[in-house]
Design an enzyme around this catalytic site. Structure first.
Site, PDB file in Angstrom:
ATOM      1  N   HIS A 174       0.826  -1.214   0.000  1.00  0.00           N
ATOM      2  CA  HIS A 174       0.000   0.000   0.000  1.00  0.00           C
ATOM      3  C   HIS A 174       0.857   1.260   0.000  1.00  0.00           C
ATOM      4  O   HIS A 174       0.551   2.222  -0.716  1.00  0.00           O
ATOM      5  CB  HIS A 174      -0.957   0.005   1.192  1.00  0.00           C
ATOM      6  CG  HIS A 174      -1.906  -1.144   1.201  1.00  0.00           C
ATOM      7  ND1 HIS A 174      -2.663  -1.468   2.305  1.00  0.00           N
ATOM      8  CD2 HIS A 174      -2.215  -2.056   0.244  1.00  0.00           C
ATOM      9  CE1 HIS A 174      -3.404  -2.534   2.022  1.00  0.00           C
ATOM     10  NE2 HIS A 174      -3.141  -2.909   0.784  1.00  0.00           N
ATOM     11  N   HIS A 177      -0.220 -10.932  -5.221  1.00  0.00           N
ATOM     12  CA  HIS A 177       1.151 -10.454  -5.039  1.00  0.00           C
ATOM     13  C   HIS A 177       2.186 -11.400  -5.648  1.00  0.00           C
ATOM     14  O   HIS A 177       3.138 -10.955  -6.292  1.00  0.00           O
ATOM     15  CB  HIS A 177       1.440 -10.257  -3.556  1.00  0.00           C
ATOM     16  CG  HIS A 177       0.515  -9.289  -2.897  1.00  0.00           C
ATOM     17  ND1 HIS A 177       0.443  -7.961  -3.276  1.00  0.00           N
ATOM     18  CD2 HIS A 177      -0.382  -9.442  -1.892  1.00  0.00           C
ATOM     19  CE1 HIS A 177      -0.456  -7.350  -2.520  1.00  0.00           C
ATOM     20  NE2 HIS A 177      -0.970  -8.224  -1.686  1.00  0.00           N
TER      21      HIS A 177
END
Length: 300
Positions: A78, A264
């Site tokens: 993030h 990811h």
């Protein structure tokens, strides 16, 4: 000339670690030209620095971890997404634990903090990675693909057979720019299923997870009283994650990215596949800002 960026001054904040549940200090410091993005563990003696590099990524439970020997910094996606969104090239990020604080589960708080430090242009050309031919990564039915494109476009599709995930809101496309990222992507929060939470906490994971930093989903829908920030917040958050994951190649990428159920691990594998063949890409700079296909926020 489109120049590299860092911050003018130090910014300090704190938050809760998603997995540890403990308070984590985070500091953003200006960095030198071509220094890249560096995470510094200040809770260790001496402090340990880890470069934000796709080749140092190891996936943990639903997050990206930078690992150097026995030292890690986790849940970096993030903050990396916010850094990419503002076009920051060089930055030192100090953390007082093995993970970045989760804040509200989006990149929005990091955008706010970084803007408090004021963007500062440096006297060196900003570098981009231009994808020259298609590159893909596949795991089971999941895929992540780069194709040449003048700009940075992200197309993402999730596939959840669940009442909370309306079919018409499981795909999204954005043409990346600072404005689009800040207003349409950065506020999208991470999400998780309530049925998984007890198991995770029993295994000392997600100890800091709450409805203040994630969208909770039960068998029928969204648990959070305030509901969703966007009708397609789930897929927007996957785009947010991808922006952060892909910035780990070291520079902003110029390409079209297509992700189908990608996470990811697959995003990172795509970067490794790109780097496995030097003919897949080239490093480019722009002498004239007008020629850059990606628009960033103006630096005063």
């Amino acid at each position: 000339m489109l120049k590299q960026r860092t911050l003018k001054r130090v910014v300090k904040a704190s938050g809760i670690g998603l997995h540890s549940g403990q308070k984590v200090m985070i500091n953003f410091l200006p960095h030198t030209v071509d220094g890249g993005i560096v995470f510094r563990r200040i809770d260790l003696d001496p402090p340990v620095e880890i470069q934000a590099d796709s080749l140092l990524i190891q996936e943990a439970f639903m997050c990206s971890n930078l690992v150097l020997e026995d030292v890690k910094v986790g849940t970096i996606e993030h903050v990396m997404s916010a850094i990419a969104g503002l076009g920051i090239d060089n930055l030192i990020i100090e953390v007082s634990a093995s993970e970045v604080p989760i804040m509200d589960g989006s990149a929005g708080p990091f955008i706010y903090l970084l803007m408090q430090g004021e963007l500062h242009e440096q006297d060196a050309p900003k570098k981009f990675i231009k994808i020259l031919k298609p590159v893909e990564a596949l795991i089971d039915d999941k895929r992540a693909i780069f194709t040449p494109h003048e700009g940075f476009q992200l197309n993402f599709t999730i596939d959840f057979d669940h009442p909370a995930f309306a079919k018409e809101y499981q795909s999204a496309t954005i043409d990346f720019s600072t404005e689009v990222f800040v207003y349409e992507v950065s506020g999208a929060r991470t999400f998780g299923f309530m049925k998984d939470l007890d198991y995770l906490k029993a295994n000392n994971l997600a100890l800091g997870a709450s409805l203040d930093n994630a969208i909770g989903v039960d068998d029928t829908g969204v648990v959070n009283e305030e509901g969703l920030r966007f009708s397609d917040e789930f897929v927007r958050h996957k785009i947010l994650d991808a922006v952060g994951d892909l910035y780990l190649m070291g520079h902003q990428i110029i390409a079209k990215f297509d992700g189908y159920k990608s996470g990811h691990a697959l995003n990172n594998q795509l970067l490794r596949n790109v780097q496995s063949d030097p003919s897949n890409y080239e490093i480019v700079t722009f002498d004239d800002i007008k020629n850059c296909p990606i628009q960033y926020v103006h630096v005063a």
